[in-house]
Design an enzyme around this catalytic site. Structure first.
Site, short mmCIF file in Angstrom:
data_model
loop_
_atom_site.label_atom_id
_atom_site.label_comp_id
_atom_site.label_asym_id
_atom_site.label_seq_id
_atom_site.Cartn_x
_atom_site.Cartn_y
_atom_site.Cartn_z
N ASP A 172 0.68 -6.70 -5.35
CA ASP A 172 -0.71 -6.38 -5.13
C ASP A 172 -0.47 -5.89 -3.33
OD1 ASP A 172 -3.17 -5.92 -3.60
OD2 ASP A 172 -4.11 -6.69 -5.34
N HIS A 173 -0.15 -4.70 -2.96
CA HIS A 173 0.26 -4.62 -1.63
C HIS A 173 -0.61 -4.98 -0.64
CE1 HIS A 173 -2.07 -0.80 -1.57
NE2 HIS A 173 -1.81 -0.69 -0.08
N HIS B 242 -7.08 -5.23 -5.40
CA HIS B 242 -7.27 -5.33 -3.88
C HIS B 242 -8.39 -6.16 -3.55
CE1 HIS B 242 -3.80 -3.02 -4.32
NE2 HIS B 242 -4.51 -1.64 -4.28
O1 LIG Z 1 -3.32 0.77 -4.41
C1 LIG Z 1 -4.00 1.80 -3.90
O2 LIG Z 1 -3.92 1.67 -2.47
C2 LIG Z 1 -4.15 2.67 -1.81
C3 LIG Z 1 -4.80 2.52 -0.57
O3 LIG Z 1 -3.98 1.38 0.04
P1 LIG Z 1 -3.93 1.21 1.70
O4 LIG Z 1 -3.02 0.40 1.89
O5 LIG Z 1 -3.78 2.56 2.10
O6 LIG Z 1 -5.53 0.86 2.10
C4 LIG Z 1 -5.25 3.79 -2.72
O7 LIG Z 1 -5.13 4.85 -1.70
C5 LIG Z 1 -4.69 4.06 -3.93
O8 LIG Z 1 -5.63 4.93 -4.71
C6 LIG Z 1 -4.48 2.74 -4.64
O9 LIG Z 1 -3.94 3.23 -6.05
#
Ligand SMILES: O=C1O[C@H](COP(=O)(O)O)[C@@H](O)[C@H](O)[C@H]1O
Ligand code: NDP
Length: 495
Positions: free
Chosen positions: A179-180, A242
């Protein structure tokens, strides 16, 4: 876990894809540049399209140069990259891959440690993991780990099925579910802000906190991911993972120790304490939105239903706002408001903790209110903390004025916050699973969002599109807070 320069082969399935190009290769390069990888590592790219090692190295070099906007100075670095063309469904090809892995391990004196990073569509996860085991790729003298990208299932049932398939070949301890958001500097900072500051922890409960707001807004639309997104929507794409992870970090009890198991176990308790939605609750507690045409950062953009690979009558939400209640002693009665969407006014992720008002307002004897104290955690693009307080207005006795104490994490000269993927890859190489999601967290999150998605799948949103691109979402999202006497705090600092 203490190995500062872990020695391993990283096998990237989906090495010719977007994620590898934009995130994985540049992250590996940064780790090398910073001396976190010594010469005992290798990267083996796997995908169907043909490449020689040479042409793959050329491709990787170009992608890193493009991503980091710098000349790739370490030619030696690129010699650690190899390529194996493989169709994930072809058993024979895995044997050849195993031979290549043995070869690179000898070449770089890597003691059989292997990371299998599945940067591919989830439908391949089960096939790949079962082949890795049956063809002997997981039988080495070292450790083997599996990194799994999102989405981890489409609902609880499919996630369970996927998990069972993977668990045939890898144990829970070997699985690193990405989960980045958990790799973001300020998300990792939530724990420290809470547990290393005597002034916050005693107040961190329903006696002193009025509500908590988490916003993750994007200006981008669905780009070239319409096919995936139209079957997913914002609830599955952002909330199940997230947003709920941030809620868990904000609401968890202090862990007994800062170990992976202790932290995860506290997070799971929060996710299990989320008040479950009944079908009837969904309309009261959640708001869905879909963007129409509008202007984002001065550019006219199309509505969601006009995007490439999106159903022109799509019922998919590109925005979600919700009110979450955590039914435990600490949080009973405190709403956690979440909000996320595409094509909004600005790109920003922020957490606002709104404290309750002082018991009696001595400073305004009229109906005026003093400003509530707010703790704002800026996750991105700016990283930092702002504490909103009240102070005496200079020269005017008994009058207050709002003031801000600001800490900017990424303004400090010379500190360039590492990308989330860089930190997570390094954690995985060192065997630290703290910032990866355990199966129990995934299961609890799906079980919470499934009722909402069921209701939304079965009821057509008659008002879609209901927010203009470039806005902060549908009006109903504001009403969600107004009903409780609150409002969304603005993201741009003009509080
Ligand atoms: O996991 C995801 O995250 C991105 C948003 O990530 P961020 O680090 O730029 O806030 C999102 O654009 C994408 O749809 C989703 O799959
Ligand atoms: N891109 C991103 O920013 C993010 C992606 N993810 C997730 O990461 C994963 C990968 O995403 P992304 O890189 O965007 O996807 P892409 O479609 O860009 O890449 C898919 C990769 O899979 C390979 N592939 C497809 N079919 C096969 C097959 N039968 N056998 C072997 N290789 C195959 C493709 O290579 P080839 O055609 O050469 O076989 C390609 O390298 C997905 O699960 C996605 O949800 C998660 C968060 C963000």
């Amino acid at each position: 876990m203490n190995d500062v320069q872990p020695k391993a082969t990283i096998v990237i399935f989906g090495a010719t894809g977007d994620l590898a190009k934009r995130k994985l290769f540049p992250s590996i390069y940064k780790l090398y540049q910073k001396g976190k990888l010594d010469e005992q590592f290798a990267v083996v790219g796997v995908a169907r399209r043909p490449h020689t090692d040479e042409s793959f190295r050329h491709y990787v070099k170009e992608t890193i140069e493009e991503a980091t906007k710098q000349e790739l100075i370490h030619e030696k670095f690129i010699s650690h990259f190899y390529y194996h063309s493989l169709d994930a469904t072809n058993t024979q090809s895995y044997k050849q891959l195993n031979e290549l892995l043995t070869h690179v391990e000898e070449q770089f004196h890597i003691p059989g440690h292997r990371i299998f990073y599945l940067a591919m569509a989830p439908e391949f996860f089960g096939t790949i993991t079962s082949h890795l085991k049956s063809e002997g790729l997981t039988t080495t003298n070292g450790w083997t780990r599996l990194v799994i990208e999102k989405p981890f299932g489409h609902d609880l049932q499919s996630a369970q099925k996927l998990n069972e398939a993977i668990r045939q070949s890898f144990s829970e301890e070997q699985i690193f579910r990405i989960d980045h958001y958990l790799g973001k500097e300020m998300v990792q900072n939530i724990e420290v802000i809470r547990f290393a500051n005597a002034i916050f922890e005693p107040l961190w409960n329903n006696r002193f906190i009025a509500n908590i707001q988490i916003t993750s807004s994007e200006t981008l639309g669905v780009e070239d991911r319409g096919r995936y997104y139209d079957h997913s929507g914002a609830l599955r794409d952002m909330v199940q993972n997230h947003m709920l992870q941030m809620v868990a970090l904000l609401a968890m009890e202090p862990p007994i120790k800062l170990t992976t198991d202790d932290i995860r176990s506290e997070k799971v308790k929060v996710l299990r304490a989320l008040r479950p939605m009944t079908h009837d609750d969904v309309e009261t507690y959640f708001v869905r939105g879909q963007y129409g045409r509008g202007i984002v950062r001065g550019q006219q953009v199309v509505g969601y239903r006009e995007e490439h690979s999106v159903d022109p009558n799509s019922n998919t939400e590109t925005f979600v706002a919700g009110k979450l209640m955590i039914d435990n002693f600490r949080w009973a009665g405190v709403p956690f408001y979440i909000r996320t969407g595409k094509r909004m006014t600005e790109k920003s992720t922020k957490i606002v903790v709104q404290f309750k008002d002082v018991p009696m307002n001595l400073y305004y004897r009229t109906s005026e209110h003093v400003h509530p104290n707010l703790l704002v955690i800026h996750i991105q693009p700016d990283e930092g903390i702002t504490l909103h307080l009240n102070a005496k207005k200079s020269g005017e006795s008994m009058k207050t004025t709002p003031i801000k104490l600001d800490y900017c994490n990424n303004c400090i000269d010379g500190i360039n916050t590492p990308e989330a993927y860089e930190k997570l890859l390094y954690d995985c190489m060192r065997g630290d699973a703290t910032n990866f999601t355990h199966w129990d967290e995934v299961a609890a999150s799906w079980s919470f969002v499934d009722t909402i998605s069921e209701v939304w799948a079965n009821t057509k949103a008659a008002d879609f599109p209901n927010y203009e691109a470039g806005s902060m979402g549908p009006k109903k999202a504001d009403e969600l807070l107004q009903k409780d006497g609150f409002h969304w705090w603005p993201l741009n600092g003009t509080m």
